[in-house]
Design a protein around this motif. Structure first.
Motif, short mmCIF file in Angstrom:
data_model
loop_
_atom_site.label_atom_id
_atom_site.label_comp_id
_atom_site.label_asym_id
_atom_site.label_seq_id
_atom_site.Cartn_x
_atom_site.Cartn_y
_atom_site.Cartn_z
N LYS A 225 5.43 5.32 8.95
CA LYS A 225 4.96 6.22 7.88
C LYS A 225 6.09 6.55 6.92
N THR B 60 6.43 6.37 2.85
CA THR B 60 6.44 7.61 2.07
C THR B 60 7.82 7.96 1.53
N ASP C 183 0.62 4.33 0.28
CA ASP C 183 0.33 5.51 1.09
C ASP C 183 0.18 5.07 2.55
N TRP C 184 -0.07 6.07 3.43
CA TRP C 184 -0.14 5.77 4.87
C TRP C 184 -1.06 6.78 5.53
N TYR D 205 -4.47 3.42 -0.38
CA TYR D 205 -5.11 4.26 -1.39
C TYR D 205 -6.25 5.07 -0.76
N CYS E 218 0.89 -1.17 0.00
CA CYS E 218 0.00 0.00 0.00
C CYS E 218 0.92 1.21 0.00
#
Length: 348
Positions: free
Chosen positions: A123, A127, A36-37, A41, A34
């Motif tokens: 995170k 990212t 993003d965080w 999505y 995934c």
């Protein structure tokens, strides 16, 4: 068992699960499942983000995004979030019961700080696209959480400290420091995908002095697989990382074997010594097997689990052989004083 003790035990076990499962996620190349965080999505689960995941996977079938990888990544996040809530509960109970023996509100507050920082590292892992320094720090944060929970648990259960010579305590502390250093090297090896930079054992590329590039190998601020200048990380740099981990293993294992021998020769600490020796043997065997068999996923995850076991053991050993707590020492003096007084009265 009180609620406080139960929460610490559950949090300790869950921390071990989160660390080992996190290693599985990384080794299964699902760390960006995934991208993003904290969601996937922007959704709470891969099920809700299924259309976006499938579209991304269709564009790049060999990329890091797929539905199975997304679920692995999100399950890890769910477990980590649950652990964070448990630790907040432990800190709250610790503060409420701060006057009771066996409670350490200061350590519990420190643990909350570590977990918050862990969340930020989680995170940034996503990212900042798996930067080795961030991923390695994330591993260390997880093990720090485990160590603090182990210490809280030992304190909460009022596990007895054992009077030991200062030399044994010194070896235990040095052993813990060397273990941490070796875990850092192991994390750096894993996060830089250098575990197979040397495919033979005990030599590396047929030599005990392989070509290495330590400058690029241990440059901290750089992208995954790249040098600080933006070039691809050369094989000698990967070799330097791998070879350093092997040499570190020799030093750490020697120190821990010495500690195991010192503990095993005393009846009061013999079980700890034998357990440590067994854990060292298992971890070294797993490390060798990972090289010989080409880093199969199950063995690689087991090697991470071995590190968790060693950290728990070393924290327990350092706690048990550490200086007697002040309240225990006072209690011993009171008992001794009463015994002396009764002895004098018998002659009165």
């Amino acid at each position: 068992m009180s609620l406080y003790r139960r929460l610490i035990l559950v949090a300790f076990v869950l921390t071990a699960v989160v660390i080992v499962f996190g290693a599985y996620v990384r080794l299964a190349d699902a760390g960006l499942g995934c991208p993003d965080w904290p969601g996937c999505y922007g959704q709470v689960s891969p099920h809700h983000a299924q259309a976006d995941i499938l579209q991304t996977h269709a564009v790049d079938p060999q990329g890091p995004v797929s539905l199975p990888k997304a679920w692995k990544e999100m399950i890890h996040r769910y477990l980590a979030a649950s652990l964070g809530l448990l630790i907040l509960m432990i800190a709250a109970l610790s503060w409420r019961r701060r006057d009771r023996q066996g409670v350490a509100p200061g350590v519990a507050a420190l643990l909350v700080g570590v977990v918050i920082f862990q969340g930020l590292l989680g995170k940034w892992t996503v990212t900042l696209l798996l930067k080795p320094a961030i991923v390695t720090a994330h591993l260390l944060g997880g093990l720090t959480t485990l160590a603090l929970l182990a210490w809280l648990g030992l304190r909460a259960h009022r596990v007895a400290r054992l009077p030991m010579p200062p030399g044994v305590r010194a070896v235990a502390r040095v052993g813990l420091v060397l273990l941490v250093a070796q875990i850092v090297l192991g994390g750096w090896t894993s996060t830089n995908y250098a575990a197979l930079a040397c495919t033979d054992f005990p030599t590396c590329h047929g030599s005990f002095s392989p070509e290495t590039d330590y400058g690029n190998a241990f440059h901290i601020v750089r992208e995954l697989g790249m040098t600080a200048d933006g070039d691809f990380l050369p094989l000698p740099a990967l070799t330097a990382i791998h070879w350093s981990h092997r040499l570190g293993a020799v030093v750490a294992a020697a120190a821990l074997c010495l500690l195991a021998w010192l503990l095993a020769r005393r009846q009061s600490t013999q079980p700890l010594g034998l357990a440590l020796l067994a854990a060292i043997t298992l971890q070294v065997a797993l490390g060798i097997a990972n090289v010989v068999f080409g880093l199969p996923l199950a063995l690689a995850v087991a090697h991470n689990a071995g590190a968790v076991l060693l950290v728990a053991l070393l924290v327990s050993i350092n706690y048990r052989v550490g200086p007697l707590r002040a309240e225990a020492a006072v209690g011993r003096r009171k008992v001794a004083g009463r015994g002396k007084h009764e002895h004098e009265n018998s002659y009165a």
